[in-house]
Design an enzyme around this catalytic site. Structure first.
Site, PDB file in Angstrom:
ATOM      1  N   ASP A  12       0.848  -1.208   0.000  1.00  0.00           N
ATOM      2  CA  ASP A  12       0.000   0.000   0.000  1.00  0.00           C
ATOM      3  C   ASP A  12       0.877   1.249   0.000  1.00  0.00           C
ATOM      4  O   ASP A  12       0.599   2.235  -0.698  1.00  0.00           O
ATOM      5  CB  ASP A  12      -0.999   0.007   1.176  1.00  0.00           C
ATOM      6  CG  ASP A  12      -0.435  -0.590   2.453  1.00  0.00           C
ATOM      7  OD1 ASP A  12       0.658  -1.191   2.403  1.00  0.00           O
ATOM      8  OD2 ASP A  12      -1.074  -0.457   3.506  1.00  0.00           O
ATOM      9  N   ASP A  68       1.239  -7.127 -10.845  1.00  0.00           N
ATOM     10  CA  ASP A  68       0.269  -6.836 -11.913  1.00  0.00           C
ATOM     11  C   ASP A  68      -0.265  -5.407 -11.729  1.00  0.00           C
ATOM     12  O   ASP A  68      -0.283  -4.586 -12.657  1.00  0.00           O
ATOM     13  CB  ASP A  68      -0.880  -7.862 -11.794  1.00  0.00           C
ATOM     14  CG  ASP A  68      -1.795  -7.861 -13.001  1.00  0.00           C
ATOM     15  OD1 ASP A  68      -1.542  -7.085 -13.941  1.00  0.00           O
ATOM     16  OD2 ASP A  68      -2.764  -8.640 -13.001  1.00  0.00           O
TER      17      ASP A  68
END
Ligand code: NAD
Length: 359
Positions: free
Chosen positions: A223, A247
């Site tokens: 994050d 990804d």
């Protein structure tokens, strides 16, 4: 010695951009006396239409036996409602699995002439030159159990995030080796405050780092990394991460450049490597000769570097791309930042002419 490259143009603009890449490969083969043979096969929707499967066993075999594979893109609205085992992207997943392509490299570089193309302020993206090293065959996308089942009268969807020590070791080695040829810093991204697989990831990466005392290692939570890529992207050199985090983060990093049409990728394993642009088949512009072929041409540079072991050819392609962009040429997707807008085929020819002038 002769080399074989399998071309899988796929669908939509994949066909147009691989055509330009093929010109570059043929030119390099002639001018460097390399004897590179190319052979073209169907994959994705094109293969479904003709053979009723996303990719045939014979094509997988041809890829396995080749020195490298160059893929355009697969998919499009025509095949969107096909059942899961008949979706065009199954071709990609099968190729990754069968060629053992566990190491996905995505370089992201902001060209100085295109700083204004980024959605971020030019001073934030100035100097960005990073490499995302993404683990490609493990984690949530492949872990078992997986599927939708019924529990207590309602459907439940399950995916499993799973990593073994050996899977983490080999991708960590790849990242540290890549950092040696760059700015000698690896940022390993995980979610070790919550996920068991990430705790093992962090412990294993730290152990591998001891073999590379010249490389600076830092760990970052995913994050925070998503935030840092926007706040200060120039701090990164090599970002090492697992499949799903990679990804998402590599698409975010891609957008720092402002163009999805210019980003290459390499997927490597212990055998044949596969090279492809980061973008998809762009059905909205397919068949119009306006797609930007630079991501695919830059993927050819990676192909020469990693699979054909020909650094000079790779550097020539990259130098030509940089010169063409700095001279103010680009395709329609970057037209706001170009003096001259070229079609797909004109861009291929411009890169060839620029490479010829380098000789
Ligand atoms: P996309 O990357 O195909 O297109 C997104 C946008 O970017 C479109 O507006 C498109 O016109 C533009 N664009 C993409 N590449 C460009 C280029 N080279 N030059 C100029 N403009 C370009 O993504 P999408 O629209 O989400 O997906 C379209 C299809 O591609 C879907 O079927 C999807 O599944 C497939 N796809 C395939 C791959 C792959 O084969 N690796 C990757 C992503 C998406």
């Amino acid at each position: 010695m002769s080399k074989k490259v399998v071309l899988l143009p796929g669908d939509g603009i994949g066909v147009e951009v691989v055509r330009e890449a093929e010109k570059i490969i043929a030119w390099l083969s002639d001018h460097y006396n390399l004897d590179i043979q190319t052979e073209t096969h169907l994959a994705g929707g094109a293969s479904l239409d003709t053979h009723d499967v996303p990719i045939r066993d014979e094509v997988i075999k041809a890829c396995r036996e080749a020195d490298a594979v160059l893929l355009g893109a697969v998919g499009g609205p025509k095949w969107d409602d096909y059942p899961a085992d008949k979706r065009p992207e199954k071709a990609l997943l099968r190729l990754r699995k069968e060629l053992g392509l566990y190491n996905n490299l995505r370089p992201v570089m902001v060209f100085s002439s295109l700083k204004d193309a980024s959605p971020l302020r030019p001073e934030i993206v100035d100097g960005v030159d990073l490499l995302v090293v993404r683990e490609l065959t493990g984690g949530l996308y492949f872990g078992q159990p997986k599927g939708v089942t019924e529990e207590n009268g309602e459907e439940v969807g399950v995916d499993t995030m799973r990593y073994s020590v050996s899977e983490i070791e080999r991708i960590a080695e790849a990242a540290f080796k890549a950092a040696r040829g760059r700015n000698k810093k690896v940022t390993s991204v995980d979610k070790a405050n919550i996920l068991a697989s990430s705790q093992l990831w962090r412990k294993t990466v730290s152990r591998i780092a001891e073999k590379y005392p010249d490389i600076r290692l830092e760990h970052m939570l995913v994050d925070n990394c998503a935030m840092q890529l926007i706040r200060d992207p120039a701090q990164f050199d090599v970002i090492l991460t697992e499949n799903m985090f990679g990804d998402i983060l590599s698409d975010e990093a891609a957008m720092l450049t402002g163009s999805i049409g210019m980003l290459p990728s390499a997927s490597l394993g212990d055998g044949t490597g596969m090279y492809e642009p980061v973008h998809g088949s762009a059905p909205d512009i397919a068949g119009q000769d306006i797609a930007n072929p630079l991501a695919t041409i830059a993927s050819v540079a990676l192909l020469f570097r990693y699979s054909l072991d020909h650094e000079e050819a790779a550097t020539d392609i990259e130098t030509a791309i940089s010169k063409v962009l700095n001279a103010g040429f680009n395709c329609r997707d970057m037209s706001r930042h170009a003096r001259d807008v070229l079609s797909t085929s004109e861009m291929g020819d411009k890169i060839l002419a620029t490479m010829a002038a380098l000789k």
